[in-house]
Write a protein that holds these residues in place. Structure first.
Motif: not given
Length: 110
Positions: A38, A88-90, A2, A4, A92, A73, A106, A104
């Protein structure tokens, strides 16, 4: 793996609020609620306006145009008139940086 991308600093995201950013040509709303961050599509699935301009409360973001709310979420709408979820997205957090992965999406992606 993935990938970022840094989209903003943590300080730029308001408490119980959202910040609109772009990753390439993809509009993304970075949302902070309940002390968590988020990322989701910044385009309402009902009226195609920026969700980041709406109000954030109790884990949802409200579209300013017609009042649809989306769970930050899952991207799923919690009331009409919207019936389709938004992606929605990851996310960090590294130090003071907010990183988002577009590759990626969600489960909320339509």
């Amino acid at each position: 793996m993935t990938e970022y991308v840094r989209v903003c600093s943590l300080a730029e995201v308001p408490d119980e609020g959202a910040l609109g950013v772009e990753i390439g040509s993809t509009p993304v709303a970075v949302v902070r609620t309940g002390g968590e961050v988020f990322a989701m599509s910044d385009i309402c699935s009902h009226a195609e306006v920026n969700l980041s301009e709406g109000e954030v409360e109790d884990g949802t973001i409200e579209c300013w145009l017609h009042g649809s709310c989306f769970d930050v979420r899952t991207g799923k709408p919690t009331n009409p008139p919207a019936t389709r979820p938004v992606a929605t997205y990851s996310v960090k957090i590294e130090g003071e940086d907010v990183l988002v992965a577009l590759s990626t999406p969600e489960a909320g992606e339509s």
